[in-house]
Design a protein around this motif. Structure first.
Motif, PDB file in Angstrom:
ATOM      1  N   GLU A 153       0.824  -1.211   0.000  1.00 35.90           N
ATOM      2  CA  GLU A 153       0.000   0.000   0.000  1.00 35.90           C
ATOM      3  C   GLU A 153       0.858   1.261   0.000  1.00 35.90           C
ATOM      4  OE1 GLU A 153      -2.539  -0.445   3.352  1.00 35.90           O
ATOM      5  OE2 GLU A 153      -3.878  -1.883   2.371  1.00 35.90           O
ATOM      6  N   GLN A 154       2.053   1.185   0.602  1.00 34.15           N
ATOM      7  CA  GLN A 154       2.956   2.338   0.617  1.00 34.15           C
ATOM      8  C   GLN A 154       3.731   2.492  -0.689  1.00 34.15           C
ATOM      9  OE1 GLN A 154       5.451   1.874   4.052  1.00 34.15           O
ATOM     10  NE2 GLN A 154       3.739   1.927   5.493  1.00 34.15           N
ATOM     11  N   LEU A 155       3.721   1.464  -1.522  1.00 34.27           N
ATOM     12  CA  LEU A 155       4.430   1.512  -2.802  1.00 34.27           C
ATOM     13  C   LEU A 155       3.585   2.274  -3.820  1.00 34.27           C
ATOM     14  CD1 LEU A 155       6.867   0.518  -4.515  1.00 34.27           C
ATOM     15  CD2 LEU A 155       5.495  -1.506  -5.063  1.00 34.27           C
ATOM     16  N   ASP A 156       4.215   3.209  -4.505  1.00 35.57           N
ATOM     17  CA  ASP A 156       3.520   4.027  -5.493  1.00 35.57           C
ATOM     18  C   ASP A 156       3.037   3.144  -6.647  1.00 35.57           C
ATOM     19  OD1 ASP A 156       2.538   5.950  -7.142  1.00 35.57           O
ATOM     20  OD2 ASP A 156       4.385   7.109  -7.313  1.00 35.57           O
ATOM     21  N   GLY A 157       1.724   3.096  -6.865  1.00 39.03           N
ATOM     22  CA  GLY A 157       1.160   2.254  -7.912  1.00 39.03           C
ATOM     23  C   GLY A 157       1.513   2.700  -9.313  1.00 39.03           C
ATOM     24  N   SER A 158       1.909   3.972  -9.464  1.00 35.24           N
ATOM     25  CA  SER A 158       2.238   4.461 -10.812  1.00 35.24           C
ATOM     26  C   SER A 158       3.481   3.781 -11.367  1.00 35.24           C
ATOM     27  CB  SER A 158       2.448   5.982 -10.786  1.00 35.24           C
ATOM     28  OG  SER A 158       3.516   6.333  -9.912  1.00 35.24           O
ATOM     29  N   ILE A 159       4.384   3.309 -10.468  1.00 35.98           N
ATOM     30  CA  ILE A 159       5.584   2.597 -10.923  1.00 35.98           C
ATOM     31  C   ILE A 159       5.182   1.332 -11.665  1.00 35.98           C
ATOM     32  CG2 ILE A 159       7.714   1.457 -10.178  1.00 35.98           C
ATOM     33  CD1 ILE A 159       7.740   3.272  -7.762  1.00 35.98           C
ATOM     34  N   GLU A 160       4.209   0.640 -11.130  1.00 37.78           N
ATOM     35  CA  GLU A 160       3.728  -0.579 -11.760  1.00 37.78           C
ATOM     36  C   GLU A 160       3.012  -0.269 -13.071  1.00 37.78           C
ATOM     37  OE1 GLU A 160       1.168  -4.537 -10.365  1.00 37.78           O
ATOM     38  OE2 GLU A 160       1.279  -2.750  -9.101  1.00 37.78           O
ATOM     39  N   GLU A 161       2.266   0.815 -13.105  1.00 38.80           N
ATOM     40  CA  GLU A 161       1.546   1.186 -14.325  1.00 38.80           C
ATOM     41  C   GLU A 161       2.514   1.543 -15.448  1.00 38.80           C
ATOM     42  OE1 GLU A 161      -1.000   4.329 -13.149  1.00 38.80           O
ATOM     43  OE2 GLU A 161      -2.313   3.051 -11.908  1.00 38.80           O
ATOM     44  N   VAL A 162       3.627   2.187 -15.105  1.00 38.93           N
ATOM     45  CA  VAL A 162       4.634   2.522 -16.110  1.00 38.93           C
ATOM     46  C   VAL A 162       5.196   1.253 -16.742  1.00 38.93           C
ATOM     47  CG1 VAL A 162       6.945   3.495 -16.438  1.00 38.93           C
ATOM     48  CG2 VAL A 162       5.245   4.738 -15.098  1.00 38.93           C
ATOM     49  N   SER A 163       5.421   0.232 -15.917  1.00 42.95           N
ATOM     50  CA  SER A 163       5.962  -1.023 -16.455  1.00 42.95           C
ATOM     51  C   SER A 163       4.970  -1.673 -17.421  1.00 42.95           C
ATOM     52  CB  SER A 163       6.312  -1.976 -15.316  1.00 42.95           C
ATOM     53  OG  SER A 163       5.147  -2.392 -14.630  1.00 42.95           O
ATOM     54  N   TRP A 164       3.675  -1.491 -17.177  1.00 43.97           N
ATOM     55  CA  TRP A 164       2.677  -2.035 -18.110  1.00 43.97           C
ATOM     56  C   TRP A 164       2.765  -1.335 -19.454  1.00 43.97           C
ATOM     57  CZ3 TRP A 164      -2.000  -1.523 -14.230  1.00 43.97           C
ATOM     58  CH2 TRP A 164      -1.825  -2.459 -13.192  1.00 43.97           C
ATOM     59  N   THR A 165       2.923  -0.001 -19.416  1.00 39.76           N
ATOM     60  CA  THR A 165       2.996   0.756 -20.672  1.00 39.76           C
ATOM     61  C   THR A 165       4.266   0.444 -21.453  1.00 39.76           C
ATOM     62  OG1 THR A 165       4.089   2.636 -19.576  1.00 39.76           O
ATOM     63  CG2 THR A 165       1.674   2.643 -19.645  1.00 39.76           C
ATOM     64  N   GLY A 167       5.436  -2.544 -21.836  1.00 37.44           N
ATOM     65  CA  GLY A 167       5.326  -3.864 -22.434  1.00 37.44           C
ATOM     66  C   GLY A 167       5.301  -5.031 -21.474  1.00 37.44           C
ATOM     67  N   CYS A 168       5.415  -4.785 -20.185  1.00 38.58           N
ATOM     68  CA  CYS A 168       5.381  -5.883 -19.214  1.00 38.58           C
ATOM     69  C   CYS A 168       3.943  -6.359 -19.001  1.00 38.58           C
ATOM     70  CB  CYS A 168       5.963  -5.433 -17.873  1.00 38.58           C
ATOM     71  SG  CYS A 168       7.753  -5.237 -17.855  1.00 38.58           S
ATOM     72  N   THR A 169       3.804  -7.662 -18.855  1.00 38.83           N
ATOM     73  CA  THR A 169       2.518  -8.192 -18.432  1.00 38.83           C
ATOM     74  C   THR A 169       2.355  -7.923 -16.935  1.00 38.83           C
ATOM     75  OG1 THR A 169       3.421 -10.375 -17.900  1.00 38.83           O
ATOM     76  CG2 THR A 169       2.672 -10.007 -20.173  1.00 38.83           C
ATOM     77  N   VAL A 177       9.045  -5.557 -10.787  1.00 35.95           N
ATOM     78  CA  VAL A 177       8.909  -4.213 -10.229  1.00 35.95           C
ATOM     79  C   VAL A 177       8.419  -4.244  -8.784  1.00 35.95           C
ATOM     80  CG1 VAL A 177       7.777  -1.967 -10.475  1.00 35.95           C
ATOM     81  CG2 VAL A 177       8.493  -3.239 -12.516  1.00 35.95           C
ATOM     82  N   VAL A 178       7.280  -4.919  -8.560  1.00 38.31           N
ATOM     83  CA  VAL A 178       6.678  -4.906  -7.230  1.00 38.31           C
ATOM     84  C   VAL A 178       7.503  -5.726  -6.237  1.00 38.31           C
ATOM     85  CG1 VAL A 178       4.634  -5.485  -5.874  1.00 38.31           C
ATOM     86  CG2 VAL A 178       4.387  -4.566  -8.180  1.00 38.31           C
ATOM     87  N   LEU A 179       7.834  -6.936  -6.614  1.00 40.06           N
ATOM     88  CA  LEU A 179       8.510  -7.849  -5.685  1.00 40.06           C
ATOM     89  C   LEU A 179       9.831  -7.304  -5.158  1.00 40.06           C
ATOM     90  CD1 LEU A 179       7.614 -10.557  -4.549  1.00 40.06           C
ATOM     91  CD2 LEU A 179       9.038 -11.698  -6.256  1.00 40.06           C
TER      92      LEU A 179
END
Length: 259
Positions: A153-165, A167-169, A177-179
Motif C-alpha cells: 500500500e505504501q508503494l507508489d502504484g504508478s511505478i507498476e503502471e509505467v511497467s505495463w505501458t 510492455g510488461c505483463t 517491479v513490485v517484488l
C-alpha cells in the motif's frame, strides 16, 4: 528539560523491565546448584552440555525449526499474492476479508488451538506432522498479509503502471517491479511469522501427539517435573540463535539499505 529527564527515566525503567529478566536467565544458566537460583553459587558450563544431551530437547527443537520454517514459507506463498490482491484491487467485502485473515491474531490462542484441533484432528483426521504444519501455516498467514499488505500500500502504484505501458505483463510487472520493492516487508513478515510459529504454545499443544512434540511444549513438560538451570541454558541458546539470525540477515540481505 524536566520533561526530557522524566521521559529518559521512564524509558530506562521500561528497558530495565524488559532486559533485567533476560539478564537473570543468562546468569542462572551458569550456576552450579541443581535448581535455578539467583544469585548463583559457583560457575559451570555443564548445563549447556546437558541441553544437547537431552534428546527430547534436540528432537523437539529440530521439529519446531522445520514446522516454523515450512509453515512460514507456505504462508508467504499464499499471503504475498493475497496481500497484493487486497491492496491493489477493489474486491467486494475487502475489509471483511482482511478481518477474516487477521482473526487468528485477535482470537485468544487457546481458542485458536482448540478450534484447529477440532477441525484438523477431529474432522479432517490429518496425520500429526501435516496437522501441525497446517495449523502453523494458518497462524503465520495473518502476519504475512498484514506486513506485506502495508508495504504494498505504501508503494507508489504508478511505478507498476509505467511497467505495463513499457510492455510488461501484469505478472512480469509484479515479479520485476513490485517484488523487489517489497523485499523488506517480505523478510520482516518472515521473521515475525517464523518467531511466532516457533514460540507458539496453544496450537502446538493441541496439535501435538505421541512422539511429535514442539520445543515450547517439550520445555513446559520438562519444567513441570524439573527446575534445573538447563532450562535457563536452553533459553540463552535460543536468544543467541535469534541474535545471530538477525545479524546474518542484516549483513547478507541488507534490510537496512532496502528499507
Amino acid at each position: 528539560m524536566r520533561k526530557q529527564i522524566g521521559l529518559k527515566i521512564f524509558a530506562g525503567l521500561v528497558f530495565a523491565f524488559l532486559f533485567v529478566p533476560l539478564l537473570i536467565i543468562v546468569v542462572t544458566s551458569f550456576g552450579t546448584n541443581s535448581t535455578i537460583q539467583f544469585p548463583i553459587q559457583g560457575f559451570t558450563l555443564d548445563w549447556y552440555g546437558k541441553v544437547f544431551e537431552n534428546q527430547s530437547f534436540v528432537n523437539s527443537f529440530l521439529l519446531s525449526l522445520q514446522i516454523a520454517f515450512w509453515g512460514t514459507v507456505l504462508a508467504l506463498l499464499v499471503g504475498v499474492p493475497a496481500a497484493y490482491s487486497l491492496a491493489r484491487h477493489s474486491i467486494f467485502g475487502r475489509n471483511w476479508i482482511k478481518s477474516f485473515f487477521l482473526s487468528p491474531t485477535i482470537v485468544p490462542g487457546l481458542v485458536v488451538g482448540y478450534s484447529l484441533y477440532q477441525f484438523i484432528v477431529i474432522q479432517l483426521q490429518f496425520p500429526l506432522i501435516q496437522g501441525l504444519l497446517l495449523g502453523h501455516f494458518l497462524i503465520c498467514l495473518p502476519y504475512v498479509i498484514r506486513v506485506v499488505g502495508s508495504t504494498i500500500e505504501q508503494l507508489d502504484g504508478s511505478i507498476e503502471e509505467v511497467s505495463w505501458t513499457l510492455g510488461c505483463t501484469k505478472l512480469q510487472a509484479f515479479m520485476k517491479v513490485v517484488l523487489p520493492n517489497i523485499t523488506s516487508g517480505i523478510f520482516a513478515s518472515f521473521m515475525l511469522a517464523f518467531i511466532n510459529s516457533f514460540n507458539n504454545i496453544p496450537v502446538s499443544q493441541f496439535l501435538s501427539g505421541p512422539g511429535v512434540t514442539m520445543l515450547p511444549t517439550s520445555l513446559m513438560n520438562y519444567i513441570e517435573y524439573n527446575y534445573d538451570p538447563s532450562v535457563s541454558a536452553l533459553s540463552v541458546i535460543l536468544m543467541l540463535g535469534t541474535v545471530v539470525l538477525m545479524f546474518v540477515i542484516e549483513k547478507t540481505l541488507g534490510l537496512a539499505s532496502i528499507s
